[in-house]
Design an enzyme around this catalytic site. Sequence first.
Site, short mmCIF file in Angstrom:
data_model
loop_
_atom_site.label_atom_id
_atom_site.label_comp_id
_atom_site.label_asym_id
_atom_site.label_seq_id
_atom_site.Cartn_x
_atom_site.Cartn_y
_atom_site.Cartn_z
N ALA A 1 1.06 -1.26 -0.20
CA ALA A 1 0.16 0.15 0.07
C ALA A 1 1.02 1.17 0.04
CB ALA A 1 -0.79 0.00 1.28
N GLY B 1 -0.05 -5.34 0.73
CA GLY B 1 -1.25 -4.80 0.15
C GLY B 1 -1.09 -5.78 -1.38
N GLU C 1 -2.02 -9.35 -0.67
CA GLU C 1 -3.32 -9.58 -0.18
C GLU C 1 -4.35 -9.26 -1.42
OE1 GLU C 1 -3.12 -6.19 2.87
OE2 GLU C 1 -4.05 -7.69 4.13
N GLU D 1 3.89 -6.14 6.82
CA GLU D 1 3.58 -4.91 7.76
C GLU D 1 4.16 -4.78 9.00
OE1 GLU D 1 1.91 -6.71 5.64
OE2 GLU D 1 0.67 -5.68 4.54
#
Length: 650
Positions: A61, A100, A103, A123
């Site tokens: 992200a 992300g 994911e 993360e």
Amino acid sequence: MSVNVEIEGEIAIVTIGNPPVNAVNRAVRERLLALAQELDDNPDVRAVILTGAGTLFVAGADIAEFDRPAEPPFLPDVIARIERAVKPWIAAIRGAAFGGGLELALGCRFRVATESARFALPEINLGIIPGAGGTQRLPRVIGVADAIHIVAENQTPGGAEALKLGLVDALVEEPLLPAAIAFARNALEHALPSPSLDRPVSVPSPDVWAEAEDRIAARAKGAAAPARALQALRHGIEHGAEAGLALERSIFLELRATEEAAALRHLFFAERAALRPAEIRGINPRPIETVAVVGGGTMGSGIAAALLNAGLSVVLIEQDEAGVSRARSTLAGIFDSSRRRGQITDDQASERMARLETSIGYGAAARCDLVIEAVFEDLAVKRSVFAELGRVCRPDAVLATNTSYIDPRLIAEGLPGPERFLGLHFFSPAQVMKLLEIIPTPETAPDVLATGFDLARRLGKIPVRSGICDGFIGNRILRRFRAEAEALVCGGVAIAAVDAAMRGFGFAMGPFEMQDMAGLDIAFLYREAARSRGEDVPEIPGDLLVRAGRKGQKTGGGWYDYAAGDRRPQPSAAAERIIVPLVSARNDVAEEAIVARLMAAMAQEGQLILDEGIAASAADIDLVEVHGYGFPRRRGGPMFQAGRASADKT
Ligand code: NAD
């Protein structure tokens, strides 16, 4: 447009192109969400390939958005929409699929990847947990035990490993897209597998959770995120995916707002900036392949190991046979211990030793591209070394000193070609510590400075440019930190209370334990030398201890006592008696107040260093402390702490 669509027959190809790392930001999320609907509505499209532009899929992200409130559409909703699309989405992955990015890939119905693919949920390194279903989909795709390693323990499988784990459905050769299209066409001939989130998962035995908790706690060093990532994963296994997703999101949002996460983000950006400072942008470094290291003691051997680990060739120059064989056996010991820890193979250890040449004379330095001097901390000795190097080295060879305190301008005096000289200050043990202070003199050429930064990058180190002052950035702050710790003791605070407070804050050792380990005598001799030059250096408790023969662990005692063969510090009545003339009556100060005093001292010195232009930024000072002095990473550094403290007051 950061998301591009092409239609190839019945297959749509969606490419995320957001340089440099295809980060998923709000614009990408909006476009993906709209596309999931558009492509579902397009009667010509039967399947969708999701890929990244360039050499990677999606590295995560957009971290820059983390300092603002989350803005819709949220990534979990985008991924849920892709997962429920009528037309199956297939992730086609080369390079990084991180955070992300992984994911997103887990939200697709299939994943195909090349060998070059790398999967991670990093993360926890930023003080948060995956926030878009990673803790829930991953265990349902690869099983709980393997998912724990990736979610909470930083494991990063490559393409082949991911195939074994079942994380990817097929490993393909480049070119990736035609292979992914062929995979898609074939998949459309068969029944589709369930979406990741709907797949059955077997509940592990309680031992699996308990063992994972122990492993994670042992490595966390006080960081909260790894255990919270495990908590979210477990919740989803025990209470169902929906409950797991809800808890994951709430932990993600909670942690994102913590000081720990802000500190880790601060360091993430500082580290990225450190490797490419503006002043060397566009300047080519000199090519470096063979490096001479002069002096093979503590530092020289460690520096040689760091160079050999990075694939460079090393000529190590010592003064005599004894020096050479000592250095050889230190280096063999270093590689042997990496081998025993499984970090390198037997062959790699021998190959590294084979790239090492040792020498007593300076002749071999003539063919070196760089020389790093690490002899005794003595100006006359260092000058005589550079006099030799000035004679034998090629005129374009870069010459560096590893001095801790001596003004590099004095060392370089009289050197032919002073523009090729600079300070490269490594930290002990040099093959481990990530910090490299880079100290140009006013005469250092820009490409020589660039060479220092490039070397740091190749060695996997964090370079910080320092101006010239006593102790440069790090040792100057260390001196102030120690002085403040001694001032607390003079004010009646117990030695052990100061150390305990700093350990509580996150340092592996307090300032007095640290001095006992390193030895009190070097700093003492330094103060004595200043006194003998007539400088006014007031007597401090450390002076009394050294005069009484207490130089630290190596003499059986310093600030503490040590039993023979035991490194655990025991409070020492003898030490307390010796320092009594300089100490006021016992004064118990709360742990937070001790920490606040020491933090304020470091930050004040840091501010002076900034004001004098010695450091280029406050973030650089934080990098020095975190990577060279054991400052706890999750606390961000003394300048970060000072910023938080002043924000709290306003
Ligand atoms: P050390 O005493 O362990 O090693 C110095 C080595 O240099 C010895 O092996 C000695 O034989 C060799 N030597 C001396 N004169 C020589 C010459 N003319 N030619 C070739 N070899 C010679 O010292 P060290 O701790 O490795 O420190 C070396 C330098 O690194 C010093 O300038 C020191 O200030 C600096 N430094 C030390 C540390 C640390 O933590 N020890 C950290 C950063 C920088």
